[in-house]
Design an enzyme around this catalytic site. Structure first.
Site, PDB file in Angstrom:
ATOM      1  CG  HIS A  70      10.551 -18.303  -3.466  1.00  0.00           C
ATOM      2  ND1 HIS A  70       9.429 -18.492  -2.703  1.00  0.00           N
ATOM      3  CD2 HIS A  70      11.169 -17.209  -2.972  1.00  0.00           C
ATOM      4  CE1 HIS A  70       9.364 -17.543  -1.788  1.00  0.00           C
ATOM      5  NE2 HIS A  70      10.403 -16.756  -1.919  1.00  0.00           N
TER       6      HIS A  70
ATOM      7  CB  SER B 137       8.575 -21.593   2.037  1.00  0.00           C
ATOM      8  OG  SER B 137       7.377 -20.906   2.256  1.00  0.00           O
TER       9      SER B 137
END
Length: 484
Positions: free
Chosen positions: A160, A97
């Site tokens: 994140h 990611s």
């Protein structure tokens, strides 16, 4: 029950298929191209939302409402233009990611595990991060420079990898708080610090998600009694409020769903909402104090819409990915349904003529959808045509690898009929034993609606996406529709 749900159409009638196809054809032929400037942009990102996940979620959602399911479309699957994005990192054939977030938010492909830096910086290279020469910014920065309001909404920690790529430069995606950095060697700014004090981070107007612990000291407890994670003793929530107020903003910090729902949009131009110490809970396990993705998205749009120059909003359904890593397909499909609900909420409140909405994913997963089951079979159950050659049934959804591997004796597959497959935390079967299921390397879908949405069709590198968004909304240093 043995009675299959009814389709809302007479699928045995040839006229049904002809009428449906003709209607699709007419709507495509008659659709005018919208070449206006996109005043507002919302980029929706389903983390780990593979095409297989979309197909399975349609059935999951459809069956909830008494349909077969296969024939339905998720909210964004009705968008007029679709494309396929290639997701690999510069150094890895399957993306994580961080490198993918850097690609679709800044326009530059990167190394695995790195955020907001070009591939000249290897993972863990703090000196490369500090040097600044290899830093890359993108949509968030370009929108701010154009005088637009900006926002980030996620169901994961706001530090994140995916959200971080919109505002931070980090040689390691794991450096979310100062205590995550190596104890020796150079000191690099952690991601939470960059959200509060970084050039792009400190100018974001709306930040909603989880990850409260990365903003407060280990010695402190937060508003809900959880310990912080920081070693440096800082309270970044207080710093955020101080920074905003010194910039002349009317700012507010919230941590509870009620505060979000009751927030008077007219009163504030900057809001930080940290609703959980870690990731936000899965929708199927959420409590009354946890806002849903569509509630956060709706409030963010209303806050950002006050700017007459428009806005850029990044919305991530981040827990589709974490559920797949655990091979918990039931949760993954439910999170995808929640994500589709957030897109639907946005469609209800924006002006479609001047708002570009792009929905995509960062990478795939290893879940497959197989067998020859009858229509309307439980997507989360066994295939119902025949058992495998070992005499045991197998599931429609399974994974190439992950924690769902069963310890099989003497080459015999375990009998899943002995397990509670309806449990929320049932791990779907995996071929290869591994503690966390891996991502998949194939292309992901891109769906677009609004001004210049037609330029998102075709097959392209993932880093093309922000260049196309910037073109449509007249922001950034590249070619834009204002010069076109």
């Amino acid at each position: 029950s043995d009675t299959l749900p009814k389709s809302s159409f007479d699928e045995k009638n040839k006229d049904h298929w002809n009428i449906q196809a003709q209607w699709t054809l007419r709507s495509k032929v008659l659709a005018p191209l919208n070449k206006k400037i996109a005043k507002n942009v919302i980029l929706f990102l389903g983390d780990g939302m593979s095409i297989t996940t979309l197909a399975a979620t349609r059935v999951y959602l459809g069956q909830k409402y008494g349909h077969y399911g296969e024939e339905l479309r998720l909210s964004f699957e009705a968008f007029p233009y679709t494309g396929l994005a290639k997701t690999y990192c510069v150094d890895n054939n399957v993306a994580d990611s961080a490198c993918s977030g850097t690609a679709y938010l800044t326009g530059v492909k990167a190394n695995s595990g790195t955020v907001g830096l070009s591939a000249a910086v290897k993972r863990g290279d703090c000196a490369g991060q500090r040097d600044g020469y290899h830093s890359v910014t993108g949509l968030m920065d370009w929108a701010q420079r154009a005088g637009k309001s900006t926002g980030v909404v996620t169901t994961t920690r706001v530090t994140h990898a995916s959200p971080a790529a919109s505002y931070a430069h980090s040689a390691d995606r794991k450096w979310e708080a100062d205590s995550d950095l190596p104890k020796h060697g150079l000191r690099c700014d952690d991601i939470a610090t960059q959200l509060v004090n970084g050039r792009v981070g400190k100018n974001i107007n709306v930040v909603f998600g989880g990850g409260r612990r990365n903003f407060i000291s280990k010695k402190e407890r937060d508003s809900e009694g959880f310990h912080g994670h920081r070693r440096d003793g800082k309270d970044l929530i207080k710093e955020w409020l101080h920074n905003k107020r010194s910039q002349g903003d009317v700012a507010k910090y919230i941590y509870h769903r009620d505060e979000l729902l009751n927030l008077n949009v007219a009163d504030y131009n900057s809001v930080l909402g940290l609703f959980s110490p870690d990731h936000m809970p899965y929708n199927l396990e959420a409590g009354d104090d946890d806002p849903s993705l569509n509630e956060m998205t709706e409030k963010a749009i209303k806050l950002l819409s006050k700017n007459e120059n428009g806005f850029f909003l990044f919305v991530e359904g981040g827990r589709i990915d974490t559920a797949h890593h655990e091979t918990k397909a039931r949760k993954a499909l439910d999170e995808t349904a929640e994500f589709a609900k957030a897109v639907e909420a946005a469609l209800r409140i924006v002006d479609p003529e001047e708002t570009l909405i792009v929905v995509t994913s960062d990478h795939s997963h290893t879940m497959t959808y197989s067998g020859y089951s009858k229509r309307g079979s439980d997507i989360l159950g066994f295939t119902n045509k025949m058992n495998a050659s070992d005499g045991f049934p197998y599931m429609t959804l399974s994974y190439a690898n992950g924690p769902g591997y069963r310890n099989e004796e003497q080459y015999a597959r375990s009998n899943l009929q002995l397990e509670d497959i309806k449990s929320l935390n049932f791990t779907f079967p995996s071929l290869v034993p591994i503690s966390r299921e891996t991502h998949g390397g194939e292309d992901v879908a891109v769906f677009a609606k609004g001004p210049w949405s037609h330029i998102f069709s075709g097959n392209y590198e993932q880093n093309y996406i922000p260049h196309a968004i910037a073109f449509a909304s007249c922001i950034g240093p590249g070619f834009t529709s204002c010069e076109h």
